[in-house]
Design a protein around this motif. Structure first.
Motif, PDB file in Angstrom:
ATOM      1  N   ARG A 205       8.827   5.126  -8.126  1.00  0.00           N
ATOM      2  CA  ARG A 205       8.588   3.731  -8.539  1.00  0.00           C
ATOM      3  C   ARG A 205       9.692   2.807  -8.020  1.00  0.00           C
ATOM      4  NH1 ARG A 205      10.943   1.218 -12.621  1.00  0.00           N
ATOM      5  NH2 ARG A 205      11.536   3.175 -13.644  1.00  0.00           N
ATOM      6  N   LEU A 206      10.953   3.227  -8.174  1.00  0.00           N
ATOM      7  CA  LEU A 206      12.059   2.399  -7.694  1.00  0.00           C
ATOM      8  C   LEU A 206      12.017   2.220  -6.176  1.00  0.00           C
ATOM      9  CD1 LEU A 206      15.017   3.754  -9.868  1.00  0.00           C
ATOM     10  CD2 LEU A 206      13.792   1.590 -10.139  1.00  0.00           C
ATOM     11  N   THR A 207      11.565   3.253  -5.472  1.00  0.00           N
ATOM     12  CA  THR A 207      11.451   3.149  -4.014  1.00  0.00           C
ATOM     13  C   THR A 207      10.356   2.167  -3.631  1.00  0.00           C
ATOM     14  OG1 THR A 207      12.240   5.431  -3.788  1.00  0.00           O
ATOM     15  CG2 THR A 207      11.129   4.470  -1.888  1.00  0.00           C
ATOM     16  N   GLU A 208       9.242   2.214  -4.350  1.00  0.00           N
ATOM     17  CA  GLU A 208       8.167   1.248  -4.090  1.00  0.00           C
ATOM     18  C   GLU A 208       8.636  -0.180  -4.366  1.00  0.00           C
ATOM     19  OE1 GLU A 208       5.158   2.797  -6.682  1.00  0.00           O
ATOM     20  OE2 GLU A 208       4.154   3.868  -5.052  1.00  0.00           O
ATOM     21  N   GLU A 209       9.325  -0.362  -5.500  1.00  0.00           N
ATOM     22  CA  GLU A 209       9.806  -1.698  -5.855  1.00  0.00           C
ATOM     23  C   GLU A 209      10.889  -2.159  -4.881  1.00  0.00           C
ATOM     24  OE1 GLU A 209      11.079  -1.134  -9.851  1.00  0.00           O
ATOM     25  OE2 GLU A 209       9.050  -1.242 -10.704  1.00  0.00           O
ATOM     26  N   GLY A 210      11.752  -1.250  -4.470  1.00  0.00           N
ATOM     27  CA  GLY A 210      12.807  -1.598  -3.522  1.00  0.00           C
ATOM     28  C   GLY A 210      12.246  -2.054  -2.192  1.00  0.00           C
ATOM     29  N   PHE A 211      11.177  -1.406  -1.742  1.00  0.00           N
ATOM     30  CA  PHE A 211      10.544  -1.812  -0.481  1.00  0.00           C
ATOM     31  C   PHE A 211       9.928  -3.194  -0.627  1.00  0.00           C
ATOM     32  CE2 PHE A 211       6.940  -1.724   2.573  1.00  0.00           C
ATOM     33  CZ  PHE A 211       7.686  -1.575   3.740  1.00  0.00           C
ATOM     34  N   GLY A 212       9.419  -3.501  -1.833  1.00  0.00           N
ATOM     35  CA  GLY A 212       8.874  -4.837  -2.067  1.00  0.00           C
ATOM     36  C   GLY A 212       9.932  -5.910  -1.931  1.00  0.00           C
ATOM     37  N   VAL A 213      11.139  -5.637  -2.430  1.00  0.00           N
ATOM     38  CA  VAL A 213      12.243  -6.590  -2.290  1.00  0.00           C
ATOM     39  C   VAL A 213      12.734  -6.636  -0.848  1.00  0.00           C
ATOM     40  CG1 VAL A 213      14.625  -7.094  -2.995  1.00  0.00           C
ATOM     41  CG2 VAL A 213      12.956  -6.332  -4.691  1.00  0.00           C
ATOM     42  N   ASN A 214      12.750  -5.492  -0.171  1.00  0.00           N
ATOM     43  CA  ASN A 214      13.237  -5.404   1.204  1.00  0.00           C
ATOM     44  C   ASN A 214      12.436  -6.272   2.162  1.00  0.00           C
ATOM     45  OD1 ASN A 214      14.723  -3.789   3.479  1.00  0.00           O
ATOM     46  ND2 ASN A 214      12.565  -3.559   3.973  1.00  0.00           N
ATOM     47  N   ALA A 216       8.407  -6.583   4.371  1.00  0.00           N
ATOM     48  CA  ALA A 216       7.566  -5.753   5.224  1.00  0.00           C
ATOM     49  C   ALA A 216       7.529  -6.216   6.671  1.00  0.00           C
ATOM     50  CB  ALA A 216       6.142  -5.716   4.658  1.00  0.00           C
ATOM     51  N   SER A 217       8.380  -7.169   7.054  1.00  0.00           N
ATOM     52  CA  SER A 217       8.433  -7.573   8.461  1.00  0.00           C
ATOM     53  C   SER A 217       8.980  -6.427   9.305  1.00  0.00           C
ATOM     54  CB  SER A 217       9.325  -8.806   8.628  1.00  0.00           C
ATOM     55  OG  SER A 217      10.674  -8.476   8.340  1.00  0.00           O
ATOM     56  N   LEU A 218       8.792  -6.496  10.607  1.00  0.00           N
ATOM     57  CA  LEU A 218       9.266  -5.418  11.479  1.00  0.00           C
ATOM     58  C   LEU A 218      10.773  -5.221  11.386  1.00  0.00           C
ATOM     59  CD1 LEU A 218       8.756  -3.248  13.585  1.00  0.00           C
ATOM     60  CD2 LEU A 218       8.862  -5.036  15.360  1.00  0.00           C
ATOM     61  N   PRO A 219      11.600  -6.290  11.448  1.00  0.00           N
ATOM     62  CA  PRO A 219      13.049  -6.065  11.291  1.00  0.00           C
ATOM     63  C   PRO A 219      13.407  -5.460   9.938  1.00  0.00           C
ATOM     64  CG  PRO A 219      12.627  -8.233  12.235  1.00  0.00           C
ATOM     65  CD  PRO A 219      11.300  -7.699  11.781  1.00  0.00           C
ATOM     66  N   ALA A 220      12.726  -5.914   8.881  1.00  0.00           N
ATOM     67  CA  ALA A 220      13.009  -5.378   7.547  1.00  0.00           C
ATOM     68  C   ALA A 220      12.633  -3.909   7.474  1.00  0.00           C
ATOM     69  CB  ALA A 220      12.255  -6.175   6.488  1.00  0.00           C
ATOM     70  N   ARG A 221      11.517  -3.540   8.075  1.00  0.00           N
ATOM     71  CA  ARG A 221      11.098  -2.133   8.054  1.00  0.00           C
ATOM     72  C   ARG A 221      12.031  -1.270   8.890  1.00  0.00           C
ATOM     73  NH1 ARG A 221       4.604  -2.656   8.710  1.00  0.00           N
ATOM     74  NH2 ARG A 221       4.767  -0.438   9.192  1.00  0.00           N
ATOM     75  N   TRP A 271       9.908   9.335   1.586  1.00  0.00           N
ATOM     76  CA  TRP A 271       9.163   8.184   1.070  1.00  0.00           C
ATOM     77  C   TRP A 271       9.493   6.920   1.858  1.00  0.00           C
ATOM     78  CZ3 TRP A 271      11.107   9.337  -4.563  1.00  0.00           C
ATOM     79  CH2 TRP A 271      10.463  10.486  -5.044  1.00  0.00           C
ATOM     80  N   MET A 272      10.776   6.716   2.109  1.00  0.00           N
ATOM     81  CA  MET A 272      11.202   5.491   2.784  1.00  0.00           C
ATOM     82  C   MET A 272      10.756   5.451   4.240  1.00  0.00           C
ATOM     83  SD  MET A 272      15.005   5.162   1.079  1.00  0.00           S
ATOM     84  CE  MET A 272      15.479   3.638   1.941  1.00  0.00           C
ATOM     85  N   LEU A 273      10.779   6.583   4.916  1.00  0.00           N
ATOM     86  CA  LEU A 273      10.291   6.614   6.298  1.00  0.00           C
ATOM     87  C   LEU A 273       8.797   6.325   6.343  1.00  0.00           C
ATOM     88  CD1 LEU A 273      12.263   9.658   7.776  1.00  0.00           C
ATOM     89  CD2 LEU A 273      12.551   7.234   8.355  1.00  0.00           C
ATOM     90  N   ARG A 274       8.060   6.836   5.371  1.00  0.00           N
ATOM     91  CA  ARG A 274       6.627   6.545   5.313  1.00  0.00           C
ATOM     92  C   ARG A 274       6.403   5.046   5.119  1.00  0.00           C
ATOM     93  NH1 ARG A 274       5.180   9.835   1.106  1.00  0.00           N
ATOM     94  NH2 ARG A 274       5.563  11.577   2.496  1.00  0.00           N
ATOM     95  N   GLN A 275       7.204   4.426   4.257  1.00  0.00           N
ATOM     96  CA  GLN A 275       7.089   2.981   4.057  1.00  0.00           C
ATOM     97  C   GLN A 275       7.444   2.225   5.333  1.00  0.00           C
ATOM     98  OE1 GLN A 275       9.828   3.016   0.715  1.00  0.00           O
ATOM     99  NE2 GLN A 275       8.276   2.119  -0.617  1.00  0.00           N
ATOM    100  N   ALA A 276       8.525   2.644   5.996  1.00  0.00           N
ATOM    101  CA  ALA A 276       8.942   1.956   7.221  1.00  0.00           C
ATOM    102  C   ALA A 276       7.890   2.045   8.306  1.00  0.00           C
ATOM    103  CB  ALA A 276      10.269   2.547   7.709  1.00  0.00           C
ATOM    104  N   ILE A 277       7.188   3.184   8.374  1.00  0.00           N
ATOM    105  CA  ILE A 277       6.199   3.385   9.435  1.00  0.00           C
ATOM    106  C   ILE A 277       4.846   2.787   9.065  1.00  0.00           C
ATOM    107  CG2 ILE A 277       4.918   5.141  10.736  1.00  0.00           C
ATOM    108  CD1 ILE A 277       7.422   6.955  10.388  1.00  0.00           C
ATOM    109  N   PHE A 278       4.396   3.083   7.848  1.00  0.00           N
ATOM    110  CA  PHE A 278       3.041   2.707   7.460  1.00  0.00           C
ATOM    111  C   PHE A 278       2.967   1.499   6.529  1.00  0.00           C
ATOM    112  CE2 PHE A 278       2.933   7.373   8.166  1.00  0.00           C
ATOM    113  CZ  PHE A 278       2.091   7.381   9.272  1.00  0.00           C
ATOM    114  N   GLY A 279       4.128   1.050   6.029  1.00  0.00           N
ATOM    115  CA  GLY A 279       4.146  -0.094   5.139  1.00  0.00           C
ATOM    116  C   GLY A 279       3.815   0.240   3.706  1.00  0.00           C
ATOM    117  N   ARG A 280       3.712   1.511   3.370  1.00  0.00           N
ATOM    118  CA  ARG A 280       3.396   1.932   2.006  1.00  0.00           C
ATOM    119  C   ARG A 280       3.749   3.400   1.850  1.00  0.00           C
ATOM    120  NH1 ARG A 280      -1.114   4.996   2.554  1.00  0.00           N
ATOM    121  NH2 ARG A 280      -2.360   4.641   4.437  1.00  0.00           N
ATOM    122  N   LEU A 281       3.816   3.848   0.596  1.00  0.00           N
ATOM    123  CA  LEU A 281       4.025   5.269   0.310  1.00  0.00           C
ATOM    124  C   LEU A 281       2.731   6.057   0.504  1.00  0.00           C
ATOM    125  CD1 LEU A 281       6.397   5.406  -2.784  1.00  0.00           C
ATOM    126  CD2 LEU A 281       6.786   6.350  -0.528  1.00  0.00           C
TER     127      LEU A 281
END
Length: 281
Positions: A205-214, A216-221, A271-281
């Motif tokens: 959950r914290l990883t999902e929320e952290g990605f939301g704050v981070n 989803a733009s390409l530089p952010a990912r 989890w974080m690599l999946r978010q960086a690549i696909f934009g979600r867990l």
């Protein structure tokens, strides 16, 4: 005083048992139930004068927003339903509330199971709820032990569900120039997660929320992916903290904490690599 709650009546009762004897004419206690399926009858029976409202929009952020909307108080005190307040928490809250625009307190961890600690419990003993570091280094306080004012809430805007809402809200408030301070003597306890399933749910959950704050733009990912690749390094960096921690008892708890540290950091990397690549867990 606002307490969000969802399907945790036993802990809510324990929280209320610590707060009810402290109540006085200066404050109102409000529970915002987030659409629980558990029966709240025992709570109502034990505390017939307690005000309970229901918020159907899911998430603690929505429950806290509803709590603010249901009150007219100048000062807003937030505590979570699974927390245990120190016997002087309310008196201390009024004493320290003027030290800053946002005031976060100390959160200590306790176990609900007999010793020795499980890996999850040992990990949380070392790493969970370091509010001093959150406030002084990262610029936010958890909302499980947070004081602020209505005018600050109104100027900052509501908590936003789906993000790390406490981090996001505090940073929005401090960006407007409001001060955030740490008050050591404002103390609540929080139970440690008992097993891997509970700990991994928390951090997912914290990883999902952290990605939301981070973002989803390409530089952010790309930045998020870089942080993910540092997770294995963080295992070695934090190993001394585990081995030297004074509250862990014996080799068994230390070994369990180390194994859980490694397992969790590697899981978070995935989890974080999946978010960086696909934009979600």
């Amino acid at each position: 005083m606002i307490i969000p709650h969802f399907n945790d009546v036993t802990r809510l009762m324990r929280c209320l048992e610590t707060l009810a004897p402290q109540l006085d004419a200066r404050c109102e206690l409000l529970v915002v139930d987030n659409g629980s399926t558990d029966d709240l009858g025992p709570v109502r029976a034990a505390y017939p004068d307690l005000r309970i409202v229901t918020e159907t929009k899911k998430g603690a952020a929505e429950a806290r927003n509803r709590g603010v909307a249901e009150t007219t108080a100048e000062r807003l005190f937030f505590i979570d339903s699974d927390c245990v307040a120190d016997p002087d928490w309310i008196a201390t809250a009024f004493a320290v509330a003027g030290q800053g625009d946002l005031v976060g307190g100390h959160v200590f961890v306790f176990e609900e199971t007999p010793p020795p600690r499980s890996g999850a419990e040992a990990f949380e003993t070392v790493f969970a709820f370091d509010f001093r570091r959150y406030i002084e280094e990262k610029g936010f306080s958890g909302t499980g032990n947070l004081l602020t004012r209505r005018d600050i809430y109104e100027a900052t805007g509501p908590f936003i569900a789906g993000l790390s809402e406490d981090l996001d809200w505090c940073r929005r408030a401090t960006a407007k120039g409001y001060s955030l301070v740490y008050a050591e003597r404002l103390r609540v306890g929080h139970p440690s997660r008992q097993d891997w399933a509970a700990l991994s749910r928390k951090w997912r959950r914290l990883t999902e929320e952290g990605f939301g704050v981070n973002g989803a733009s390409l530089p952010a990912r790309l930045r998020w992916g870089a942080k993910a690749l540092l997770m294995p390094v963080s295992i070695l960096a934090h190993l001394p903290k585990v081995l030297r921690h004074p509250e862990l008892n014996g080799a068994t708890e230390r070994r369990r904490a180390v194994c859980t540290l490694a397992r969790l950091r590697l899981a978070r990397m995935g989890w974080m690599l999946r978010q960086a690549i696909f934009g979600r867990l």
